[in-house]
Design a protein around this motif. Structure first.
Motif, short mmCIF file in Angstrom:
data_model
loop_
_atom_site.label_atom_id
_atom_site.label_comp_id
_atom_site.label_asym_id
_atom_site.label_seq_id
_atom_site.Cartn_x
_atom_site.Cartn_y
_atom_site.Cartn_z
N ASP A 23 6.43 9.70 -60.85
CA ASP A 23 6.37 10.50 -62.08
C ASP A 23 6.89 11.91 -61.82
OD1 ASP A 23 5.25 8.40 -63.44
OD2 ASP A 23 3.22 9.21 -63.49
N LEU A 24 7.67 12.41 -62.76
CA LEU A 24 8.08 13.82 -62.74
C LEU A 24 6.96 14.66 -63.34
CD1 LEU A 24 11.76 13.71 -64.09
CD2 LEU A 24 11.06 14.54 -61.85
N ASP A 28 13.50 17.65 -65.75
CA ASP A 28 14.58 18.14 -64.89
C ASP A 28 15.91 17.73 -65.50
OD1 ASP A 28 15.01 15.47 -64.32
OD2 ASP A 28 14.49 15.61 -62.20
N ALA A 34 8.81 13.18 -68.45
CA ALA A 34 8.02 13.94 -67.49
C ALA A 34 6.58 14.07 -67.98
CB ALA A 34 8.63 15.32 -67.26
N ARG A 60 3.16 22.12 -58.99
CA ARG A 60 3.90 20.86 -59.03
C ARG A 60 3.77 20.13 -57.70
NH1 ARG A 60 6.30 24.76 -61.68
NH2 ARG A 60 7.00 25.70 -59.73
N ASP A 62 5.84 16.85 -55.52
CA ASP A 62 7.12 16.15 -55.51
C ASP A 62 7.04 14.80 -56.22
OD1 ASP A 62 8.04 18.24 -53.94
OD2 ASP A 62 7.80 17.15 -52.05
N ARG A 63 8.16 14.37 -56.73
CA ARG A 63 8.21 13.12 -57.49
C ARG A 63 7.65 11.91 -56.73
NH1 ARG A 63 13.17 11.17 -61.36
NH2 ARG A 63 12.04 9.46 -62.33
#
Length: 230
Positions: A23-24, A28, A34, A60, A62-63
């Motif tokens: 998941d973002l 982006d 997202a 945040r 990382d993905r």
């Protein structure tokens, strides 16, 4: 895709969700869905809110990483939480499953993290170079299986790919993290790094809060380690 049962904590000011691998957190250039937008749409529908829903991203991950992500639901909370991030007042604990066991059972790592935007990769350097920024963390071995080690990390600075780069630097790449030296990928395309816990003072009520994110469901290795440290 965000689901209501991903919510770990919510009140009028805060929302903490358990992010899935892949998941973002924020939109982006790819244009893919997202969490930020998905949660806004969810709140708008659930609460019948007219107009735009306020949601601020406090930090945040990382993905390919899973675990706790903190959002602010009011501008007051966002401003205060951003200041806590700036001053290091939010304690962030990660769990990493590594391919090798660290040379010591516990310790601190201090490197200079140099980001390469073209490759979306960072290097952990022993000495300053160019635009490298100091990266610090504490770690402790919490368990081991036949092939892997569970390392708990307290992140003291928030640099690009910091945990991934620093653990790789000491010869302990994270399981599934091909970019930083892992031998093979994980079936889900993620890496075995999990934002396990966030602790901070509530920005409005001033009460201490600690929120723990369960490890990814359906992963036998994570289940093994989660049981082992109880």
């Amino acid at each position: 895709m965000f689901q209501e049962n991903d919510i770990l904590y919510e009140d009028n000011h805060l929302l903490v969700v358990n992010k899935r691998c892949g998941d973002l957190v924020q939109p982006d250039p790819s244009g893919e869905s997202a969490l930020e937008n998905e949660i806004k749409a969810f709140i708008k529908a659930r609460d019948g809110k007219p107009g735009e829903v306020f949601l601020g991203v406090v930090h945040r991950i990382d993905r390919p990483v899973s675990g706790a992500v903190l959002f602010a639901k009011t501008s007051k909370a966002l401003a205060r939480l951003n200041e806590m991030i700036r001053t290091g007042s939010i304690r962030k604990i990660y769990w990493a499953i590594t391919e090798q066991r660290p040379a010591t059972e516990a310790g601190s790592l201090r490197h200079y993290i140099l980001r390469d935007s073209k490759s979306n990769r960072s290097k952990a350097l022993d000495t300053p170079r160019g635009e490298a920024k100091e990266g610090r963390l504490n770690f402790e071995v919490k368990g081991a299986s036949a092939r892997y080690t569970l390392v708990e990390v307290e992140l003291l600075t928030g640099r690009h790919h910091q945990i991934r780069a620093q653990l790789s630097k000491i010869g302990c790449p994270i399981k599934g993290d091909l970019k930083y030296g892992a031998k093979r990928s994980n079936p889900d395309g993620g890496i075995s790094l999990h934002s396990r816990e966030v602790s901070f003072e509530h920005p409005v009520r001033r009460e201490p809060l600690t929120i723990t994110a369960p490890t990814p469901q359906g992963d036998n290795l994570w289940a093994f380690f989660e049981e082992a440290v109880r």
